[in-house]
Design a protein around this motif. Sequence first.
Motif, PDB file in Angstrom:
ATOM      1  N   GLU A 145      52.790 -22.367  32.306  1.00  0.00           N
ATOM      2  CA  GLU A 145      51.627 -22.346  31.414  1.00  0.00           C
ATOM      3  C   GLU A 145      50.598 -23.392  31.842  1.00  0.00           C
ATOM      4  OE1 GLU A 145      54.732 -22.675  30.461  1.00  0.00           O
ATOM      5  OE2 GLU A 145      55.237 -21.082  29.024  1.00  0.00           O
ATOM      6  N   ALA A 146      51.094 -24.584  32.214  1.00  0.00           N
ATOM      7  CA  ALA A 146      50.192 -25.654  32.647  1.00  0.00           C
ATOM      8  C   ALA A 146      49.471 -25.255  33.931  1.00  0.00           C
ATOM      9  CB  ALA A 146      50.977 -26.943  32.862  1.00  0.00           C
ATOM     10  N   GLN A 147      50.197 -24.606  34.853  1.00  0.00           N
ATOM     11  CA  GLN A 147      49.573 -24.196  36.115  1.00  0.00           C
ATOM     12  C   GLN A 147      48.530 -23.093  35.903  1.00  0.00           C
ATOM     13  OE1 GLN A 147      51.929 -23.896  39.694  1.00  0.00           O
ATOM     14  NE2 GLN A 147      53.620 -25.039  38.776  1.00  0.00           N
ATOM     15  N   HIS A 148      48.786 -22.203  34.948  1.00  0.00           N
ATOM     16  CA  HIS A 148      47.775 -21.167  34.635  1.00  0.00           C
ATOM     17  C   HIS A 148      46.518 -21.809  34.057  1.00  0.00           C
ATOM     18  CE1 HIS A 148      50.269 -17.917  35.798  1.00  0.00           C
ATOM     19  NE2 HIS A 148      51.121 -17.990  34.789  1.00  0.00           N
ATOM     20  N   SER A 149      46.709 -22.808  33.190  1.00  0.00           N
ATOM     21  CA  SER A 149      45.553 -23.521  32.616  1.00  0.00           C
ATOM     22  C   SER A 149      44.798 -24.279  33.705  1.00  0.00           C
ATOM     23  CB  SER A 149      46.020 -24.520  31.552  1.00  0.00           C
ATOM     24  OG  SER A 149      46.680 -23.860  30.510  1.00  0.00           O
ATOM     25  N   LEU A 150      45.557 -24.824  34.658  1.00  0.00           N
ATOM     26  CA  LEU A 150      44.954 -25.572  35.771  1.00  0.00           C
ATOM     27  C   LEU A 150      44.060 -24.664  36.606  1.00  0.00           C
ATOM     28  CD1 LEU A 150      44.933 -28.337  37.141  1.00  0.00           C
ATOM     29  CD2 LEU A 150      46.907 -27.627  38.479  1.00  0.00           C
ATOM     30  N   ARG A 151      44.514 -23.437  36.815  1.00  0.00           N
ATOM     31  CA  ARG A 151      43.721 -22.473  37.594  1.00  0.00           C
ATOM     32  C   ARG A 151      42.366 -22.227  36.928  1.00  0.00           C
ATOM     33  NH1 ARG A 151      45.209 -16.716  36.464  1.00  0.00           N
ATOM     34  NH2 ARG A 151      43.517 -17.083  35.028  1.00  0.00           N
ATOM     35  N   GLU A 155      38.435 -23.203  38.326  1.00  0.00           N
ATOM     36  CA  GLU A 155      37.330 -22.241  38.465  1.00  0.00           C
ATOM     37  C   GLU A 155      36.101 -22.681  37.666  1.00  0.00           C
ATOM     38  OE1 GLU A 155      39.230 -18.767  37.024  1.00  0.00           O
ATOM     39  OE2 GLU A 155      40.061 -18.185  38.971  1.00  0.00           O
ATOM     40  N   LYS A 156      36.353 -23.088  36.422  1.00  0.00           N
ATOM     41  CA  LYS A 156      35.251 -23.364  35.496  1.00  0.00           C
ATOM     42  C   LYS A 156      34.460 -24.616  35.852  1.00  0.00           C
ATOM     43  CE  LYS A 156      34.274 -23.444  30.545  1.00  0.00           C
ATOM     44  NZ  LYS A 156      34.852 -23.427  29.187  1.00  0.00           N
ATOM     45  N   TYR A 157      35.155 -25.657  36.328  1.00  0.00           N
ATOM     46  CA  TYR A 157      34.492 -26.951  36.536  1.00  0.00           C
ATOM     47  C   TYR A 157      34.358 -27.326  38.013  1.00  0.00           C
ATOM     48  CZ  TYR A 157      35.358 -27.348  31.541  1.00  0.00           C
ATOM     49  OH  TYR A 157      35.390 -27.124  30.188  1.00  0.00           O
ATOM     50  N   SER A 158      34.384 -26.339  38.895  1.00  0.00           N
ATOM     51  CA  SER A 158      34.337 -26.641  40.334  1.00  0.00           C
ATOM     52  C   SER A 158      33.034 -27.324  40.755  1.00  0.00           C
ATOM     53  CB  SER A 158      34.551 -25.371  41.158  1.00  0.00           C
ATOM     54  OG  SER A 158      33.553 -24.430  40.868  1.00  0.00           O
ATOM     55  N   ALA A 159      31.951 -27.127  39.995  1.00  0.00           N
ATOM     56  CA  ALA A 159      30.673 -27.769  40.349  1.00  0.00           C
ATOM     57  C   ALA A 159      30.708 -29.276  40.079  1.00  0.00           C
ATOM     58  CB  ALA A 159      29.538 -27.120  39.559  1.00  0.00           C
ATOM     59  N   SER A 160      31.436 -29.698  39.048  1.00  0.00           N
ATOM     60  CA  SER A 160      31.411 -31.115  38.663  1.00  0.00           C
ATOM     61  C   SER A 160      32.688 -31.866  39.023  1.00  0.00           C
ATOM     62  CB  SER A 160      31.181 -31.236  37.158  1.00  0.00           C
ATOM     63  OG  SER A 160      32.225 -30.583  36.453  1.00  0.00           O
ATOM     64  N   CYS A 161      33.710 -31.126  39.487  1.00  0.00           N
ATOM     65  CA  CYS A 161      35.013 -31.763  39.673  1.00  0.00           C
ATOM     66  C   CYS A 161      35.762 -31.142  40.846  1.00  0.00           C
ATOM     67  CB  CYS A 161      35.812 -31.588  38.380  1.00  0.00           C
ATOM     68  SG  CYS A 161      37.445 -32.284  38.451  1.00  0.00           S
ATOM     69  N   ARG A 162      36.384 -31.985  41.654  1.00  0.00           N
ATOM     70  CA  ARG A 162      37.280 -31.507  42.716  1.00  0.00           C
ATOM     71  C   ARG A 162      38.692 -31.990  42.399  1.00  0.00           C
ATOM     72  NH1 ARG A 162      33.444 -29.294  43.395  1.00  0.00           N
ATOM     73  NH2 ARG A 162      32.189 -28.858  45.233  1.00  0.00           N
ATOM     74  N   LEU A 163      39.652 -31.123  42.603  1.00  0.00           N
ATOM     75  CA  LEU A 163      41.039 -31.491  42.373  1.00  0.00           C
ATOM     76  C   LEU A 163      41.740 -31.751  43.697  1.00  0.00           C
ATOM     77  CD1 LEU A 163      42.237 -29.027  39.580  1.00  0.00           C
ATOM     78  CD2 LEU A 163      41.426 -31.347  39.330  1.00  0.00           C
ATOM     79  N   ILE A 164      42.493 -32.839  43.756  1.00  0.00           N
ATOM     80  CA  ILE A 164      43.396 -33.084  44.884  1.00  0.00           C
ATOM     81  C   ILE A 164      44.807 -33.064  44.294  1.00  0.00           C
ATOM     82  CG2 ILE A 164      44.148 -34.689  46.669  1.00  0.00           C
ATOM     83  CD1 ILE A 164      41.328 -35.699  46.947  1.00  0.00           C
ATOM     84  N   LEU A 165      45.561 -32.064  44.655  1.00  0.00           N
ATOM     85  CA  LEU A 165      46.908 -31.883  44.117  1.00  0.00           C
ATOM     86  C   LEU A 165      47.919 -32.409  45.125  1.00  0.00           C
ATOM     87  CD1 LEU A 165      46.507 -28.197  42.837  1.00  0.00           C
ATOM     88  CD2 LEU A 165      45.824 -30.320  41.710  1.00  0.00           C
ATOM     89  N   VAL A 177      47.148 -21.003  41.947  1.00  0.00           N
ATOM     90  CA  VAL A 177      46.655 -22.366  42.193  1.00  0.00           C
ATOM     91  C   VAL A 177      46.521 -22.606  43.696  1.00  0.00           C
ATOM     92  CG1 VAL A 177      47.213 -24.831  41.987  1.00  0.00           C
ATOM     93  CG2 VAL A 177      47.536 -23.328  40.024  1.00  0.00           C
ATOM     94  N   ARG A 178      47.548 -22.199  44.463  1.00  0.00           N
ATOM     95  CA  ARG A 178      47.532 -22.427  45.920  1.00  0.00           C
ATOM     96  C   ARG A 178      46.344 -21.740  46.576  1.00  0.00           C
ATOM     97  NH1 ARG A 178      52.858 -20.384  48.264  1.00  0.00           N
ATOM     98  NH2 ARG A 178      53.282 -19.594  46.188  1.00  0.00           N
ATOM     99  N   SER A 179      46.026 -20.520  46.118  1.00  0.00           N
ATOM    100  CA  SER A 179      44.952 -19.740  46.758  1.00  0.00           C
ATOM    101  C   SER A 179      43.570 -20.339  46.510  1.00  0.00           C
ATOM    102  CB  SER A 179      44.985 -18.292  46.254  1.00  0.00           C
ATOM    103  OG  SER A 179      44.709 -18.252  44.867  1.00  0.00           O
ATOM    104  N   ARG A 180      43.460 -21.230  45.523  1.00  0.00           N
ATOM    105  CA  ARG A 180      42.167 -21.860  45.226  1.00  0.00           C
ATOM    106  C   ARG A 180      42.011 -23.222  45.887  1.00  0.00           C
ATOM    107  NH1 ARG A 180      43.382 -18.189  41.767  1.00  0.00           N
ATOM    108  NH2 ARG A 180      41.801 -17.081  40.551  1.00  0.00           N
TER     109      ARG A 180
END
Length: 354
Positions: A145-151, A155-165, A177-180
């Motif tokens: 569930e957490a990983q689905h929310s992360l996806r 998508e929604k905040y890619s303009a203001s935020c970058r994730l490093i996992l 998640v991996r494909s993004r």
Amino acid sequence: MLWVDKYRPKTLDKMIVHDDIAQHLKKLVTEQDCPHLLFYGPSGSGKKTLIMAVLRQMYGASAEKVKIENKTWKVDAGSRTLDLELTTLSSTNHVEINPSEAGFQDRYVVQEIIKEMAKNRPIDAKGKKGYKVLVLNEVDKLSREAQHSLRRTMEKYSASCRLILCCNSSSKVTEAVRSRCLNVRINAPTEEQIVKVLEFIGKKENLQLPPGFAARIAVQSNRSLRRAVLLFETCRVQQYPFTSIQAIPPMDWEQYVSEIASDIMQEQSPKRLFMVRGKLYELLINCIPPEIILKRLLSELLKKLDAELKHEVCHWAAYYEHRMRLGQKAIFHIEAFVAKFMSIYKAFLIATFG
């Protein structure tokens, strides 16, 4: 300061290990808008070192000026409000958290806290809007569930935020998640690379290394660079000048697990199980990961077992490791494995010796 921190490369140009990956990341960060990144590989391979070097490449020395905060977040969970306490490590441009610390409530961390962090877009000195970087550790331990929310957040905040996992195993990260992300595999360093790092540290510390000494440490490190450097410093504290036959001590917790294995082999009883449980708790409260404890305990027990029992014991270790990953209280599953082992071993002794 420990050598493992003192000699940690701070920039992508100074990487002794994974220098090819470092140069590729430098090009990526410098020349274009950096995508979401997923670093995966075994513990001690250098993932966190590369991530910190990437942040420094993006933001300069300010990325190293971090503060640690224990913050309590109030999260709306439908009919009730949850208080979630999380430790964050943050600079002006990035935030680092471990969402799996929240256990089964990790999806609320992703849905609310990470979303809140992602909304706040930093503005540089010229008034230009940049993007914030969120570093999420142990994403392979997040629930589905957490990983689905992360996806959705990605998508929604890619303009203001970058994730490093960051994680040890990408197989436990969902395909969505991996494909993004740009997936960056960090292999465990080879023994030759570890020797090169140890010789570099030895030179900086003005130490004389006997022939083959660094190679012996590399073999005992099990291809973990962090562990190799810690072993090297331990040897330096215990005895210097080094000798070619100097013993390389095991880590304290490994010695402790070895003692637990001996306790289990000596006696199989409820009283001994209770004593072993106390020792397992001791390891857990000293932050040794439960999966590592179980794996090491199995390894120590297998050394003392007859061949005919090994297959069955491995089967039950795998069974309880799987149960541990699905459950919450690691101690229950490690203790259940010990109890099962005692049962199997006692039955074997009775059948063999009567």
